[in-house]
Design a protein around this motif. Structure first.
Motif, PDB file in Angstrom:
ATOM      1  N   UNK A  17       8.527  12.260  -0.108  1.00 44.70           N
ATOM      2  CA  UNK A  17       7.993  10.950  -0.467  1.00 44.70           C
ATOM      3  C   UNK A  17       7.057  11.076  -1.667  1.00 44.70           C
ATOM      4  N   UNK A  18       7.095  10.119  -2.595  1.00 40.44           N
ATOM      5  CA  UNK A  18       6.233  10.166  -3.792  1.00 40.44           C
ATOM      6  C   UNK A  18       4.884   9.527  -3.515  1.00 40.44           C
ATOM      7  N   UNK A  42      16.353   4.309  -2.576  1.00 35.62           N
ATOM      8  CA  UNK A  42      16.026   3.412  -3.677  1.00 35.62           C
ATOM      9  C   UNK A  42      14.526   3.469  -3.988  1.00 35.62           C
ATOM     10  N   UNK A  43      14.197   3.329  -5.263  1.00 38.46           N
ATOM     11  CA  UNK A  43      12.800   3.396  -5.708  1.00 38.46           C
ATOM     12  C   UNK A  43      11.956   2.378  -4.952  1.00 38.46           C
ATOM     13  N   UNK A  44      10.702   2.731  -4.712  1.00 40.17           N
ATOM     14  CA  UNK A  44       9.821   1.848  -3.964  1.00 40.17           C
ATOM     15  C   UNK A  44       8.404   1.911  -4.507  1.00 40.17           C
ATOM     16  N   UNK A  45       7.681   0.839  -4.292  1.00 49.10           N
ATOM     17  CA  UNK A  45       6.241   0.796  -4.506  1.00 49.10           C
ATOM     18  C   UNK A  45       5.640   0.153  -3.278  1.00 49.10           C
ATOM     19  N   UNK A  46       4.986   0.923  -2.430  1.00 49.96           N
ATOM     20  CA  UNK A  46       4.621   0.417  -1.102  1.00 49.96           C
ATOM     21  C   UNK A  46       3.359   1.103  -0.609  1.00 49.96           C
ATOM     22  N   UNK A  47       2.454   0.323  -0.012  1.00 47.65           N
ATOM     23  CA  UNK A  47       1.223   0.857   0.573  1.00 47.65           C
ATOM     24  C   UNK A  47       1.320   0.797   2.094  1.00 47.65           C
ATOM     25  N   UNK A  48       1.241   1.960   2.725  1.00 49.70           N
ATOM     26  CA  UNK A  48       1.257   2.049   4.185  1.00 49.70           C
ATOM     27  C   UNK A  48      -0.189   1.996   4.680  1.00 49.70           C
ATOM     28  N   UNK A  49      -0.545   1.043   5.548  1.00 50.78           N
ATOM     29  CA  UNK A  49      -1.933   0.935   6.014  1.00 50.78           C
ATOM     30  C   UNK A  49      -2.344   2.126   6.875  1.00 50.78           C
ATOM     31  N   UNK A  50      -3.638   2.380   6.918  1.00 48.86           N
ATOM     32  CA  UNK A  50      -4.175   3.429   7.782  1.00 48.86           C
ATOM     33  C   UNK A  50      -3.788   3.152   9.228  1.00 48.86           C
ATOM     34  N   UNK A  64       3.214  11.322  12.162  1.00 43.43           N
ATOM     35  CA  UNK A  64       1.932  11.042  12.800  1.00 43.43           C
ATOM     36  C   UNK A  64       1.294   9.847  12.096  1.00 43.43           C
ATOM     37  N   UNK A  65       0.324   9.179  12.725  1.00 45.09           N
ATOM     38  CA  UNK A  65      -0.356   8.061  12.063  1.00 45.09           C
ATOM     39  C   UNK A  65      -1.027   8.520  10.755  1.00 45.09           C
ATOM     40  N   UNK A  66      -0.940   7.649   9.741  1.00 39.47           N
ATOM     41  CA  UNK A  66      -1.580   7.926   8.458  1.00 39.47           C
ATOM     42  C   UNK A  66      -3.075   7.645   8.593  1.00 39.47           C
ATOM     43  N   UNK A  67      -3.889   8.689   8.574  1.00 41.35           N
ATOM     44  CA  UNK A  67      -5.312   8.501   8.847  1.00 41.35           C
ATOM     45  C   UNK A  67      -6.009   7.639   7.803  1.00 41.35           C
ATOM     46  N   UNK A  68      -5.622   7.782   6.555  1.00 39.39           N
ATOM     47  CA  UNK A  68      -6.252   6.996   5.486  1.00 39.39           C
ATOM     48  C   UNK A  68      -5.256   6.092   4.784  1.00 39.39           C
ATOM     49  N   UNK A  69      -4.062   5.962   5.341  1.00 36.10           N
ATOM     50  CA  UNK A  69      -3.036   5.180   4.675  1.00 36.10           C
ATOM     51  C   UNK A  69      -2.334   6.017   3.616  1.00 36.10           C
ATOM     52  N   UNK A  70      -1.314   5.453   3.000  1.00 35.43           N
ATOM     53  CA  UNK A  70      -0.564   6.174   1.972  1.00 35.43           C
ATOM     54  C   UNK A  70       0.107   5.176   1.050  1.00 35.43           C
ATOM     55  N   UNK A  71       0.147   5.501  -0.230  1.00 32.74           N
ATOM     56  CA  UNK A  71       0.860   4.685  -1.209  1.00 32.74           C
ATOM     57  C   UNK A  71       2.048   5.472  -1.727  1.00 32.74           C
ATOM     58  N   UNK A  72       3.240   4.912  -1.539  1.00 32.74           N
ATOM     59  CA  UNK A  72       4.471   5.509  -2.045  1.00 32.74           C
ATOM     60  C   UNK A  72       4.846   4.788  -3.336  1.00 32.74           C
ATOM     61  N   UNK A  73       5.113   5.563  -4.367  1.00 35.41           N
ATOM     62  CA  UNK A  73       5.492   4.957  -5.649  1.00 35.41           C
ATOM     63  C   UNK A  73       6.463   5.891  -6.348  1.00 35.41           C
ATOM     64  N   UNK A  74       7.724   5.500  -6.336  1.00 31.45           N
ATOM     65  CA  UNK A  74       8.744   6.338  -6.947  1.00 31.45           C
ATOM     66  C   UNK A  74       9.997   6.348  -6.112  1.00 31.45           C
ATOM     67  N   UNK A  75      10.766   7.442  -6.198  1.00 28.34           N
ATOM     68  CA  UNK A  75      12.056   7.556  -5.525  1.00 28.34           C
ATOM     69  C   UNK A  75      11.957   8.604  -4.419  1.00 28.34           C
ATOM     70  N   UNK A  76      11.949   8.186  -3.151  1.00 31.60           N
ATOM     71  CA  UNK A  76      11.987   9.168  -2.063  1.00 31.60           C
ATOM     72  C   UNK A  76      13.323   9.909  -2.063  1.00 31.60           C
TER      73      UNK A  76
END
Length: 470
Positions: free
Chosen positions: A467-468, A420-428, A354-366
């Motif tokens: 997801x981290x 693979x490890x990631x550092x990523x911000x998913x927008x709202x 579903x859409x990320x209502x406030x966004x999400x930051x992934x940091x680590x190994x999914x």
């Protein structure tokens, strides 16, 4: 770690044939500048150099002896190199700079080696065997190696060959000496997966630092090779000054881990990798919704469904267009754009959140845990995780290949797969999309055309993507 190298111990390469220097893989590397800079070190002629580079070359000629050398190599091969050596008398730390695997060789390090020499180090830079003007032959990823990998031959022998060359094999030795290690890596590394570096990094107990940056293999560091401001090279100079010369590290406020969150976010520092990573959050895979062919990623398990896709056909879900070059576009704020509507659902399994209502930051190994059933004794799939906007355009977050070389035909198998490890911000307002397909230009595969892979979710062990989240 003091060392004193005398150029008399390293034979000169005068009289050797001068070969043309081809273009390297690095599109932003100014090879003409580096060639002029080496010429200035040799002759003192600084015409064509920027004032700062000219000043560095002139000062280096005053303080050190620069010489082209041939480094003896096992098997009789001579390696093309260069030496920056201070006058005898005082023991100095030695920096050895093996070249990247490009035909431009040690020249890539001409400016940085000079900067190290101006800071008081003796420096030896050399070109790897088989590249540039070094003798010998390249022994890695040659035609025979590639044939062995595609045909599945000599795997135990290959793994043993790799074990002896892996730094992880020598972690105990490094820890016993408390060796200080400085790592620089890219999130979307296409040659040396990030998780392999993390395995070594986390096993080390001595002084260590890990810098994670936007882009692909060596791209984030590349501007610094020609002397442009670059936090990775600047950090390396501070690191060596502190650990080799005992200089204070007061100006370095970075933590043990420092990472940019892709092209969207700022740099973030943490004292350890565990402190850098987010909390694991499961998103459960569901069956395909009626009329779409796509499953969902939800916060509640769903079992009893199956989703089947055929193997042997590529889809627009790929790791990158080209090694390094795609990473450069990402570094410049223009990441590869994927049109998820063009992915043929007959050739891929797709699950969307579903859409990320406030966004999400992934940091680590999914981590992906799922049950699959193969219709052939060998099969491969590649998991891609995307950030998708409301028009269906996407950017890749991370990925992982998975091969079962001894699949149980028709029998469900459950697997844990680390992306693979990631550092990523998913927008709202954006969604996460998981795509499994059977081919990617970056990987060989074990699939046979016309076979299928079926994903399911067992009642006692539902399939999910962890997801981290920060």
């Amino acid at each position: 770690m003091g060392a004193d190298v005398d150029s008399a111990d390293v034979p000169s390469d005068e009289g050797r044939e001068n070969r043309a220097l081809p273009v390297s893989l690095h599109p932003e590397l100014d090879e003409a500048l580096l060639t002029r800079f080496v010429g200035a070190l040799e002759s003192g002629n600084t015409i064509g150099l920027a004032p700062l580079r000219a000043e560095e070359a002139t000062e280096a000629r005053r303080l050190v002896r620069f010489s082209r050398v041939t480094v003896p190599r096992a098997g009789g091969a001579g390696l093309d190199g260069a030496l920056w050596k201070h006058p005898p008398g005082e023991s100095r730390p030695l920096i050895v700079m093996p070249s990247p695997w490009t035909d431009f060789g040690w020249w890539i390090y001409a400016v940085q080696a000079t900067l190290f020499a101006l800071e008081g180090y003796n420096v030896l830079a050399y070109t790897a065997r088989g590249f540039g003007q070094s003798e010998g032959e390249v022994e890695v990823a040659g035609p025979e190696d590639i044939a062995d990998v595609l045909a599945g031959r000599n795997i135990p022998k290959t793994l043993e060959w790799a074990r002896k060359r892996s730094p992880y094999t020598y972690v105990d030795c490094l820890n016993s000496r408390a060796v200080s290690v400085y790592f620089a890596h890219a999130w979307h590394e296409t040659l040396f997966p990030t998780n392999q570096t993390l395995k070594v990094f986390n096993a080390l107990t001595g002084p260590k630092r890990l810098i994670l940056s936007i882009g692909d293999h060596s791209g984030p560091e590349s501007p610094g090779t020609i002397g442009l401001p670059n936090r990775i090279w600047e950090g390396a100079h501070r690191w060596l000054a502190h650990h080799l010369k005992g200089e204070p590290d007061d100006n370095d406020t970075e933590g043990q881990v420092s990472g940019h969150l892709m092209w969207k976010g700022p740099r973030d520092d943490a004292e350890t990798w565990d402190a850098f990573t987010g909390r694991p959050e499961p998103l459960y895979l569901t069956g395909a919704a009626e009329g779409t062919g796509d499953g969902a990623l939800t916060d509640k398990p769903e079992t009893g469904w199956t989703l089947t896709f055929r193997t042997g056909m590529d889809t627009p879900a790929t790791v990158a267009d080209r090694i390094i070059n795609t990473g450069y576009q990402e570094m410049n704020g223009r990441p590869k754009e994927y049109r998820t509507g063009d992915i043929n659902r007959a050739d891929a399994g797709v699950w969307v959140s579903a859409p990320m209502t406030t966004g999400a930051t992934l940091r680590g190994i999914p981590r992906l845990r799922l049950t699959y059933t193969a219709s052939s004794p060998q099969m491969t799939f590649v998991a891609h995780l995307f950030d998708v906007d409301d028009t269906g355009k996407a950017h890749i977050i991370t990925h992982a290949p998975f091969t079962d070389a001894d699949a149980a035909i028709g029998r469900p198998v459950t697997a844990d797969i680390l992306l693979q490890a990631t550092g990523y911000s998913v927008p709202a307002g954006h969604r996460l999309m998981l795509v499994l397909d059977s081919k990617d230009p970056f990987y060989s595969d074990a699939n046979k055309l016309g076979t299928t892979i079926t994903v399911s979710s067992a009642a006692d062990d539902p399939s999910y993507l962890e997801i981290p989240l920060v």
